[in-house]
Motif scaffolding. Structure first.
Motif, PDB file in Angstrom:
ATOM      1  N   MET A  15       1.611   6.662   1.080  1.00  0.00           N
ATOM      2  CA  MET A  15       2.091   7.844   1.600  1.00  0.00           C
ATOM      3  C   MET A  15       2.549   8.576   0.426  1.00  0.00           C
ATOM      4  O   MET A  15       2.907   8.298  -0.306  1.00  0.00           O
ATOM      5  CB  MET A  15       3.253   7.264   2.595  1.00  0.00           C
ATOM      6  CG  MET A  15       3.054   6.263   3.726  1.00  0.00           C
ATOM      7  SD  MET A  15       2.044   7.184   4.865  1.00  0.00           S
ATOM      8  CE  MET A  15       3.424   8.563   5.469  1.00  0.00           C
ATOM      9  N   PRO A  16       2.438  10.058   0.960  1.00  0.00           N
ATOM     10  CA  PRO A  16       3.100  11.141   0.114  1.00  0.00           C
ATOM     11  C   PRO A  16       4.436  10.995  -0.225  1.00  0.00           C
ATOM     12  O   PRO A  16       5.338  10.435   0.489  1.00  0.00           O
ATOM     13  CB  PRO A  16       2.803  12.380   0.937  1.00  0.00           C
ATOM     14  CG  PRO A  16       1.724  12.130   1.796  1.00  0.00           C
ATOM     15  CD  PRO A  16       1.760  10.574   2.137  1.00  0.00           C
ATOM     16  N   ASP A  17       4.838  11.233  -1.513  1.00  0.00           N
ATOM     17  CA  ASP A  17       6.114  10.962  -1.832  1.00  0.00           C
ATOM     18  C   ASP A  17       6.847  12.325  -1.886  1.00  0.00           C
ATOM     19  O   ASP A  17       6.375  13.392  -2.188  1.00  0.00           O
ATOM     20  CB  ASP A  17       6.222  10.785  -3.318  1.00  0.00           C
ATOM     21  CG  ASP A  17       7.536  10.147  -4.210  1.00  0.00           C
ATOM     22  OD1 ASP A  17       8.493  10.894  -3.262  1.00  0.00           O
ATOM     23  OD2 ASP A  17       7.728   9.647  -4.918  1.00  0.00           O
ATOM     24  N   PRO A  18       7.705  12.637  -1.024  1.00  0.00           N
ATOM     25  CA  PRO A  18       8.545  13.877  -0.895  1.00  0.00           C
ATOM     26  C   PRO A  18       9.241  14.532  -1.954  1.00  0.00           C
ATOM     27  O   PRO A  18       9.541  15.624  -2.040  1.00  0.00           O
ATOM     28  CB  PRO A  18       9.511  13.483   0.322  1.00  0.00           C
ATOM     29  CG  PRO A  18      10.092  11.930  -0.005  1.00  0.00           C
ATOM     30  CD  PRO A  18       8.656  11.509  -0.378  1.00  0.00           C
ATOM     31  N   LYS A  19       9.381  13.508  -3.122  1.00  0.00           N
ATOM     32  CA  LYS A  19       9.850  14.099  -4.285  1.00  0.00           C
ATOM     33  C   LYS A  19       8.809  14.628  -5.219  1.00  0.00           C
ATOM     34  O   LYS A  19       8.975  15.244  -6.190  1.00  0.00           O
ATOM     35  CB  LYS A  19      10.541  12.990  -5.048  1.00  0.00           C
ATOM     36  CG  LYS A  19      11.742  12.213  -4.378  1.00  0.00           C
ATOM     37  CD  LYS A  19      12.425  11.238  -5.395  1.00  0.00           C
ATOM     38  CE  LYS A  19      11.640  10.313  -5.852  1.00  0.00           C
ATOM     39  NZ  LYS A  19      11.189   9.252  -4.760  1.00  0.00           N
ATOM     40  N   ILE A  20       7.435  14.467  -4.892  1.00  0.00           N
ATOM     41  CA  ILE A  20       6.395  15.151  -5.670  1.00  0.00           C
ATOM     42  C   ILE A  20       5.751  16.306  -4.856  1.00  0.00           C
ATOM     43  O   ILE A  20       5.371  15.935  -3.785  1.00  0.00           O
ATOM     44  CB  ILE A  20       5.249  14.066  -5.934  1.00  0.00           C
ATOM     45  CG1 ILE A  20       5.735  12.876  -6.830  1.00  0.00           C
ATOM     46  CG2 ILE A  20       4.107  14.657  -6.517  1.00  0.00           C
ATOM     47  CD1 ILE A  20       4.901  11.755  -7.087  1.00  0.00           C
ATOM     48  N   SER A  21       5.896  17.786  -5.410  1.00  0.00           N
ATOM     49  CA  SER A  21       5.421  18.611  -4.630  1.00  0.00           C
ATOM     50  C   SER A  21       4.002  19.113  -5.165  1.00  0.00           C
ATOM     51  O   SER A  21       3.681  19.245  -6.294  1.00  0.00           O
ATOM     52  CB  SER A  21       6.472  19.817  -4.858  1.00  0.00           C
ATOM     53  OG  SER A  21       6.562  20.135  -6.256  1.00  0.00           O
ATOM     54  N   VAL A  26      -3.726  13.636  -1.812  1.00  0.00           N
ATOM     55  CA  VAL A  26      -2.494  13.933  -1.981  1.00  0.00           C
ATOM     56  C   VAL A  26      -1.868  12.598  -2.365  1.00  0.00           C
ATOM     57  O   VAL A  26      -0.891  12.254  -3.283  1.00  0.00           O
ATOM     58  CB  VAL A  26      -1.762  14.719  -0.868  1.00  0.00           C
ATOM     59  CG1 VAL A  26      -0.280  14.581  -0.961  1.00  0.00           C
ATOM     60  CG2 VAL A  26      -2.295  16.056  -0.992  1.00  0.00           C
ATOM     61  N   THR A  27      -2.000  11.343  -1.293  1.00  0.00           N
ATOM     62  CA  THR A  27      -1.462  10.319  -1.382  1.00  0.00           C
ATOM     63  C   THR A  27      -1.852   9.450  -2.594  1.00  0.00           C
ATOM     64  O   THR A  27      -0.701   8.949  -3.290  1.00  0.00           O
ATOM     65  CB  THR A  27      -2.066   9.211  -0.253  1.00  0.00           C
ATOM     66  OG1 THR A  27      -1.721   9.944   0.949  1.00  0.00           O
ATOM     67  CG2 THR A  27      -1.526   7.964  -0.448  1.00  0.00           C
ATOM     68  N   ALA A  28      -3.030   9.733  -3.420  1.00  0.00           N
ATOM     69  CA  ALA A  28      -3.393   9.059  -4.494  1.00  0.00           C
ATOM     70  C   ALA A  28      -2.433   9.646  -5.527  1.00  0.00           C
ATOM     71  O   ALA A  28      -2.133   9.005  -6.681  1.00  0.00           O
ATOM     72  CB  ALA A  28      -4.674   9.198  -4.791  1.00  0.00           C
ATOM     73  N   CYS A  59       0.433  11.220  -5.334  1.00  0.00           N
ATOM     74  CA  CYS A  59       1.526  10.540  -5.518  1.00  0.00           C
ATOM     75  C   CYS A  59       1.937   9.222  -5.955  1.00  0.00           C
ATOM     76  O   CYS A  59       2.905   8.884  -6.526  1.00  0.00           O
ATOM     77  CB  CYS A  59       2.220  10.747  -3.993  1.00  0.00           C
ATOM     78  SG  CYS A  59       2.437  12.456  -3.383  1.00  0.00           S
ATOM     79  N   ARG A  60       0.857   8.411  -5.477  1.00  0.00           N
ATOM     80  CA  ARG A  60       0.889   6.963  -5.834  1.00  0.00           C
ATOM     81  C   ARG A  60       0.971   6.815  -7.465  1.00  0.00           C
ATOM     82  O   ARG A  60       1.473   5.808  -7.956  1.00  0.00           O
ATOM     83  CB  ARG A  60      -0.404   6.133  -5.354  1.00  0.00           C
ATOM     84  CG  ARG A  60      -0.359   4.748  -5.502  1.00  0.00           C
ATOM     85  CD  ARG A  60      -1.349   4.090  -4.632  1.00  0.00           C
ATOM     86  NE  ARG A  60      -2.587   4.564  -5.042  1.00  0.00           N
ATOM     87  CZ  ARG A  60      -3.688   5.249  -4.079  1.00  0.00           C
ATOM     88  NH1 ARG A  60      -3.028   5.378  -2.944  1.00  0.00           N
ATOM     89  NH2 ARG A  60      -4.862   5.520  -4.604  1.00  0.00           N
ATOM     90  N   HIS A  61       0.190   7.773  -8.241  1.00  0.00           N
ATOM     91  CA  HIS A  61       0.060   7.796  -9.520  1.00  0.00           C
ATOM     92  C   HIS A  61       1.269   8.629 -10.181  1.00  0.00           C
ATOM     93  O   HIS A  61       1.332   8.989 -11.447  1.00  0.00           O
ATOM     94  CB  HIS A  61      -1.138   8.345 -10.325  1.00  0.00           C
ATOM     95  CG  HIS A  61      -2.250   7.129  -9.812  1.00  0.00           C
ATOM     96  ND1 HIS A  61      -2.701   6.941  -8.667  1.00  0.00           N
ATOM     97  CD2 HIS A  61      -2.792   6.183 -10.757  1.00  0.00           C
ATOM     98  CE1 HIS A  61      -3.883   6.273  -8.858  1.00  0.00           C
ATOM     99  NE2 HIS A  61      -3.682   5.616  -9.924  1.00  0.00           N
ATOM    100  N   GLY A  62       2.208   9.022  -9.494  1.00  0.00           N
ATOM    101  CA  GLY A  62       3.441   9.706 -10.030  1.00  0.00           C
ATOM    102  C   GLY A  62       3.270  10.968 -10.331  1.00  0.00           C
ATOM    103  O   GLY A  62       4.314  11.614 -11.066  1.00  0.00           O
ATOM    104  N   GLY A  63       2.186  11.510  -9.843  1.00  0.00           N
ATOM    105  CA  GLY A  63       2.073  13.069 -10.275  1.00  0.00           C
ATOM    106  C   GLY A  63       1.686  13.344 -11.833  1.00  0.00           C
ATOM    107  O   GLY A  63       1.764  14.332 -12.113  1.00  0.00           O
TER     108      GLY A  63
END
Length: 206
Positions: free
Chosen positions: A1-7, A124-126, A128-132
């Motif tokens: 899932m997308p991380d709301p902390k990563i824009s 986008v999910t990927a 976020c999964r890799h911390g941006g």
């Protein structure tokens, strides 16, 4: 899932001269797919995936492209040097103030009719999964394609591209990991010729 902390924002490239469509020919981005101009279809795909702000870089036949995008929540930037190549358009888009604080920027070509919101959301999910911190790139059967999400570590370099130098050389030269997400043939399908537009189901209009 997308991380709301990563824009994540986006840059849609719509400035090219479409030379392969032939001299004085129809503009591929104005061709209609399911009754919608291709550039509007592309912008709606990006907006549906909520990678915002969405910056559209225009150039060749600017007014017609802008008319096709009327009413959408987009930031329009005109690249006066669009004739020099894609690098100048990428730089123009990345210089938009709305993208300055984004952890990643999705680069979307305007002429890829098979890309869907689901494809973008998978990228986008990927990311976020890799911390941006990784370059995330659409691919098909091992072949790199588009769209691509560029992490913040490369944004200053993107703002200084020029001529026909694109993002691929920067990605190769960086030490950043590259994550390929196989989305199937859509990653490689762009419509650069009259025949390609028709084969993809488009109808030439302007």
């Amino acid at each position: 899932m997308p991380d709301p902390k990563i824009s994540i924002g986006s840059v849609i490239l719509a400035a090219g001269q479409a030379r392969r469509m032939g001299p004085g020919g129809s503009h591929k981005l104005l061709a209609e797919f399911d009754g919608t101009p291709l550039i509007r279809r592309t912008a709606e795909t990006v907006l549906s995936a909520s990678v915002l702000p969405a910056v559209v870089v225009t150039g060749h036949r600017r007014r017609e492209i802008e008319d096709a995008l009327r009413g959408l929540d987009l930031r329009l930037r005109f690249n006066a040097g669009y004739g020099s190549g894609m690098g100048s358009s990428l730089a123009c888009g990345f210089r938009d103030e709305g993208l300055r604080d984004r952890d990643g920027v999705l680069v979307m070509l305007g002429d890829m009719p098979a890309i869907t919101p689901d494809h973008v959301e998978r990228l986008v999910t990927a990311f976020c999964r890799h911390g941006g911190s990784a370059v995330v790139r659409a691919s098909s059967d091992g072949h790199p394609g588009n769209p691509v999400i560029i992490p913040k570590a490369l944004h200053d370099l993107m703002r200084n591209l020029s001529g026909d130098h694109g993002a691929r050389s920067l990605i190769r030269q960086s030490a950043l990991p590259v994550v390929d997400i196989d989305i199937g043939p859509a990653a490689l399908l762009d419509v650069d010729t009259v025949e390609a537009v028709k084969q993809a189901g488009g109808i030439l209009k302007g």
